[in-house]
Design a protein around this motif. Sequence first.
Motif, PDB file in Angstrom:
ATOM      1  N   MET A 260       0.849  -1.192   0.000  1.00 22.57           N
ATOM      2  CA  MET A 260       0.000   0.000   0.000  1.00 22.57           C
ATOM      3  C   MET A 260       0.884   1.241   0.000  1.00 22.57           C
ATOM      4  SD  MET A 260      -3.026   1.179   2.660  1.00 22.57           S
ATOM      5  CE  MET A 260      -2.018   0.948   4.131  1.00 22.57           C
ATOM      6  N   ILE A 261       0.649   2.126  -0.966  1.00 20.93           N
ATOM      7  CA  ILE A 261       1.376   3.386  -1.057  1.00 20.93           C
ATOM      8  C   ILE A 261       0.369   4.526  -0.956  1.00 20.93           C
ATOM      9  CG2 ILE A 261       2.865   4.836  -2.475  1.00 20.93           C
ATOM     10  CD1 ILE A 261       3.949   2.338  -3.795  1.00 20.93           C
ATOM     11  N   ILE A 262       0.582   5.412   0.022  1.00 20.14           N
ATOM     12  CA  ILE A 262      -0.302   6.546   0.248  1.00 20.14           C
ATOM     13  C   ILE A 262       0.459   7.826  -0.062  1.00 20.14           C
ATOM     14  CG2 ILE A 262      -1.761   7.757   1.914  1.00 20.14           C
ATOM     15  CD1 ILE A 262      -2.636   4.867   1.221  1.00 20.14           C
ATOM     16  N   GLY A 263      -0.180   8.730  -0.793  1.00 18.95           N
ATOM     17  CA  GLY A 263       0.413  10.018  -1.083  1.00 18.95           C
ATOM     18  C   GLY A 263      -0.113  11.076  -0.121  1.00 18.95           C
ATOM     19  N   LEU A 264       0.793  11.831   0.493  1.00 17.80           N
ATOM     20  CA  LEU A 264       0.436  12.898   1.433  1.00 17.80           C
ATOM     21  C   LEU A 264       0.881  14.229   0.851  1.00 17.80           C
ATOM     22  CD1 LEU A 264      -0.601  13.660   4.328  1.00 17.80           C
ATOM     23  CD2 LEU A 264       1.801  13.511   5.052  1.00 17.80           C
ATOM     24  N   THR A 265      -0.041  15.190   0.794  1.00 12.58           N
ATOM     25  CA  THR A 265       0.294  16.481   0.209  1.00 12.58           C
ATOM     26  C   THR A 265      -0.457  17.591   0.923  1.00 12.58           C
ATOM     27  OG1 THR A 265       0.547  17.646  -1.906  1.00 12.58           O
ATOM     28  CG2 THR A 265      -1.514  16.433  -1.576  1.00 12.58           C
ATOM     29  N   GLY A 266      -0.310  18.806   0.409  1.00  4.36           N
ATOM     30  CA  GLY A 266      -0.961  19.962   1.003  1.00  4.36           C
ATOM     31  C   GLY A 266      -0.042  21.162   0.937  1.00  4.36           C
ATOM     32  N   PRO A 267      -0.564  22.349   1.181  1.00  2.00           N
ATOM     33  CA  PRO A 267       0.257  23.562   1.103  1.00  2.00           C
ATOM     34  C   PRO A 267       1.261  23.638   2.235  1.00  2.00           C
ATOM     35  CG  PRO A 267      -1.922  24.075   1.969  1.00  2.00           C
ATOM     36  CD  PRO A 267      -1.970  22.648   1.539  1.00  2.00           C
ATOM     37  N   THR A 268       2.299  24.435   2.047  1.00  2.00           N
ATOM     38  CA  THR A 268       3.347  24.577   3.047  1.00  2.00           C
ATOM     39  C   THR A 268       2.790  25.144   4.352  1.00  2.00           C
ATOM     40  OG1 THR A 268       5.509  25.556   3.501  1.00  2.00           O
ATOM     41  CG2 THR A 268       3.987  26.882   2.200  1.00  2.00           C
ATOM     42  N   GLY A 269       3.283  24.631   5.468  1.00  2.00           N
ATOM     43  CA  GLY A 269       2.867  25.113   6.774  1.00  2.00           C
ATOM     44  C   GLY A 269       1.584  24.518   7.305  1.00  2.00           C
ATOM     45  N   ALA A 270       0.994  23.564   6.574  1.00  2.00           N
ATOM     46  CA  ALA A 270      -0.288  23.002   7.010  1.00  2.00           C
ATOM     47  C   ALA A 270      -0.124  21.946   8.098  1.00  2.00           C
ATOM     48  CB  ALA A 270      -1.033  22.400   5.816  1.00  2.00           C
ATOM     49  N   GLY A 271       1.062  21.340   8.187  1.00  2.24           N
ATOM     50  CA  GLY A 271       1.289  20.322   9.204  1.00  2.24           C
ATOM     51  C   GLY A 271       1.514  18.930   8.657  1.00  2.24           C
TER      52      GLY A 271
ATOM     53  N   GLY B 267       2.548  14.449 -10.854  1.00  3.47           N
ATOM     54  CA  GLY B 267       1.889  13.256 -11.376  1.00  3.47           C
ATOM     55  C   GLY B 267       2.146  12.012 -10.548  1.00  3.47           C
ATOM     56  N   MET B 268       2.604  12.186  -9.316  1.00  2.78           N
ATOM     57  CA  MET B 268       2.964  11.041  -8.484  1.00  2.78           C
ATOM     58  C   MET B 268       1.758  10.350  -7.865  1.00  2.78           C
ATOM     59  SD  MET B 268       6.408  12.512  -6.628  1.00  2.78           S
ATOM     60  CE  MET B 268       6.822  10.938  -5.879  1.00  2.78           C
ATOM     61  N   GLU B 269       0.584  10.944  -8.006  1.00  7.05           N
ATOM     62  CA  GLU B 269      -0.612  10.265  -7.494  1.00  7.05           C
ATOM     63  C   GLU B 269      -0.862   8.944  -8.212  1.00  7.05           C
ATOM     64  OE1 GLU B 269      -2.272  12.773 -10.883  1.00  7.05           O
ATOM     65  OE2 GLU B 269      -0.649  12.880  -9.400  1.00  7.05           O
ATOM     66  N   SER B 270      -0.308   8.814  -9.431  1.00  8.98           N
ATOM     67  CA  SER B 270      -0.468   7.571 -10.179  1.00  8.98           C
ATOM     68  C   SER B 270       0.285   6.421  -9.529  1.00  8.98           C
ATOM     69  CB  SER B 270       0.021   7.751 -11.614  1.00  8.98           C
ATOM     70  OG  SER B 270       1.410   8.061 -11.640  1.00  8.98           O
ATOM     71  N   MET B 271       1.234   6.730  -8.638  1.00 14.92           N
ATOM     72  CA  MET B 271       1.985   5.707  -7.921  1.00 14.92           C
ATOM     73  C   MET B 271       1.271   5.260  -6.654  1.00 14.92           C
ATOM     74  SD  MET B 271       5.658   7.693  -8.205  1.00 14.92           S
ATOM     75  CE  MET B 271       6.491   6.548  -7.116  1.00 14.92           C
ATOM     76  N   CYS B 272       0.189   5.962  -6.289  1.00 14.02           N
ATOM     77  CA  CYS B 272      -0.432   5.776  -4.975  1.00 14.02           C
ATOM     78  C   CYS B 272      -1.747   5.008  -5.056  1.00 14.02           C
ATOM     79  CB  CYS B 272      -0.687   7.137  -4.334  1.00 14.02           C
ATOM     80  SG  CYS B 272       0.795   8.164  -4.150  1.00 14.02           S
ATOM     81  N   ASP B 273      -2.040   4.311  -3.974  1.00 14.18           N
ATOM     82  CA  ASP B 273      -3.334   3.643  -3.834  1.00 14.18           C
ATOM     83  C   ASP B 273      -4.395   4.603  -3.314  1.00 14.18           C
ATOM     84  OD1 ASP B 273      -2.498   0.859  -4.497  1.00 14.18           O
ATOM     85  OD2 ASP B 273      -1.219   1.144  -2.741  1.00 14.18           O
TER      86      ASP B 273
END
Length: 278
Positions: A1-12, A199-205
Amino acid sequence: MIIGLTGPTGAGKGTVASVFAAHGFMVLDMDQIAHGIYEDGGECVREVERAFPGVTQNGVLNRRALADLVFADEKKLELLNHITHKYIIAQTKEYIARANHPLAQEKEFLVQANQPFEQATHSFLQANQTLVQEKEYLAQANQTPEQATHSLAQANQPPEQATHSPAQANQTLVQTKENLYITKNHPILLDAPLLFEAGMESMCDATVCVLADENARMERIMARDGMDESHALARMKSQHPDAWYEEKSDYCIVNNTTPQALLERTEEVIARLTEELC
């Protein structure tokens, strides 16, 4: 299982990533990978210098100068991302491949707390070499004890280790294989601020975004990076609005209240991911 974590800078995102790590996820930090690529003085740095003359000196990238240049100009930021993403993706795929390598030992060989990726890679290679040597020793199982002792002594092992029988060595390898099965099935978290842009979301489940109010983000950026308000604001304005992340992500974690609330929401998301994907 590969999860992608993202968001704007400073969000935590860093705090959320640490909770995932506590739940057994191997965290691959894209910022660390990018810094490693910048520091090696390789082709990526040379390509950046060609695009932005003067941001390197003697092959060393001045990251602050580069940041000041690109975060004030959307087109320049797009160009920088276009250059660096392919290197970051290639390095990330290499780490994932190593994590799933049949000779990889416990995940601590790959990513240890606060250990640079270069050291983690060295640990992996040492583990890989050790296991290859074990397999060679096992292939000599039909040798006489004297021959086996001689072979092991050539490998610079202490004499007392050289007297181990093939049966004992075989037992060791079986136990190692059991550990490999556990390691291979450890989930992976890609901590990637530019997950969708690259485009790295394609690597994620599945994908998860972390969001927070602008004022809270501003304070965190200034405290974390030692920036003044104008530089922090310029960096924030270079990123997408919250709605963009929400629309693209499978899960959203909002970090506007207390650390305890953030922990509970993150653990809730992890539980749902584990239930749905495992």
